[in-house]
Write an enzyme that holds these catalytic residues in place. Structure first.
Site, PDB file in Angstrom:
ATOM      1  CG  ASP A  52      -3.565  -3.973   5.757  1.00 53.74           C
ATOM      2  OD1 ASP A  52      -3.094  -3.411   4.716  1.00 53.74           O
ATOM      3  OD2 ASP A  52      -4.746  -4.728   5.844  1.00 53.74           O
ATOM      4  CD  GLU A 223      -6.528   1.761   0.986  1.00 57.06           C
ATOM      5  OE1 GLU A 223      -7.731   1.343   1.457  1.00 57.06           O
ATOM      6  OE2 GLU A 223      -5.671   0.973   0.503  1.00 57.06           O
TER       7      GLU A 223
END
Length: 336
Positions: A52, A223
């Site tokens: 991430d 997302e």
């Protein structure tokens, strides 16, 4: 003819052995250096799992912030901290340790999930996904520091965005993956979401929403939104479908409407997720992302990587393959 005695012969044998040993040592050191050079490239961190990525370019240096995957058995997410790396050339990266942990936020119970960081007003604002203890659901907090390396502190002592504020889904993880963008007029925006994309204006203090939360319909949004601007074009990229692959849309405003443009990056082989961020560094364009290509990598053991790319003449983004080599070195003279 000279005939050396036993002592002399022994002396020369030992000298020869030391010379050969020194040569072997030099050769071994050179081989190790070559091996280290061969390991340069992707992933950026090779002795631990990272995911991430968020990226910040500041002072001629690129910083990458990555959640650390610590799952012992690859059967669930175990993420307690964000690591920070930096580079002067986008090829060679230096680890600076932990930037902050989930418990920087006293109200959080776990989960150092996806984040983003911006510099504003001379400070560094870190927007982080964690689990709110009281609601037992994901929330977004804000931390601040005077340095890109930290230490960071909780800027408001409570979540900026909670699950109770967004009722578009019945899941507890729809308030994740913030991206923060400051427009040319100084207006900050935050985009985030899972299943449903949401955005809101931020006040310039970076710690309060400045108006309502708005939902944005994008085809098959999953997302990991990311918002950036280049040469008058706003780019909203995100993860689509499941397993996820990366796509993008464009607009002439930070709030849309958005024109879907297509795929940027394929789905990963060993993890169903992909998360990315864009950066401009020393006149070149880059995307930072994660896969799971380290040995023993997997769904919950991911690895951050980077690729260089060039925008097409019309401003569109080309398809970007993942590589083991990563970009060529692109050093900046101002970087220390």
């Amino acid at each position: 003819m000279f005939k050396p005695d036993v002592f002399t012969r022994t002396f020369f044998k030992r000298a020869l052995f030391k010379r050969n040993s020194l040569k072997r040592t030099v050769f071994t050191a050179a081989a190790a250096l070559c091996a280290a050079s061969a390991l340069a490239g992707n992933p950026l961190v090779k002795d631990k799992f990272t995911a991430d990525p968020a990226v910040l370019v500041d002072g001629g240096r690129a910083y990458v912030y990555a959640g650390r995957d610590e799952s012992p058995d690859d059967k669930g997410y175990v993420m307690n901290e964000w690591l920070v790396l930096s580079s002067c050339d986008m090829k060679h990266w230096k680890e600076h340790g932990t930037a902050l942990r989930y418990d920087t936020f006293a109200w959080a119970k776990d989960s150092a999930w996806a984040s983003d960081i911006v510099k504003h007003g001379g400070k560094y604002w870190f927007f982080a996904t964690v689990s709110e203890r009281a609601a037992n659901a994901k929330a977004i907090g804000v931390a601040v520091s005077d340095s890109p390396l930290g230490p960071f502190r909780d800027a408001i002592g409570k979540p900026l965005i909670t699950n109770a504020q967004t009722l578009q889904t019945d899941i507890g993880w729809d308030d994740i993956d913030p991206t923060v963008f400051i427009d040319d007029d100084g207006t900050p925006y935050i985009y985030w979401g899972n299943q449903v994309l949401k955005y809101a204006k931020l006040k310039t203090n970076m710690t309060e929403l400045d108006g309502p939360i708005v939902t944005e319909g994008l085809p098959q949004f999953t997302e990991a939104p990311y918002l950036h601007k280049r040469q008058g074009i706003y780019y909203l990229s995100y993860s689509r479908d499941w397993p996820e692959y990366t796509v993008y849309a464009t607009s002439d405003k930070a709030t849309g409407p958005w024109r879907y443009r297509g795929k940027i990056m394929d789905a990963n082989r060993k993890t169903k997720t992909v998360h990315h961020a864009f950066a401009e560094f020393n006149g070149k364009s880059y995307v930072v992302y994660h896969n799971a290509d380290l040995p023993a990598g997997g769904e919950h053991r991911r690895s951050v990587a980077v690729e260089e790319f060039r925008y097409n003449a019309d401003g569109t983004i080309p398809f970007i393959p993942q590589t083991a080599e990563g970009p060529a070195a692109n050093p900046t003279a101002s970087c220390k």
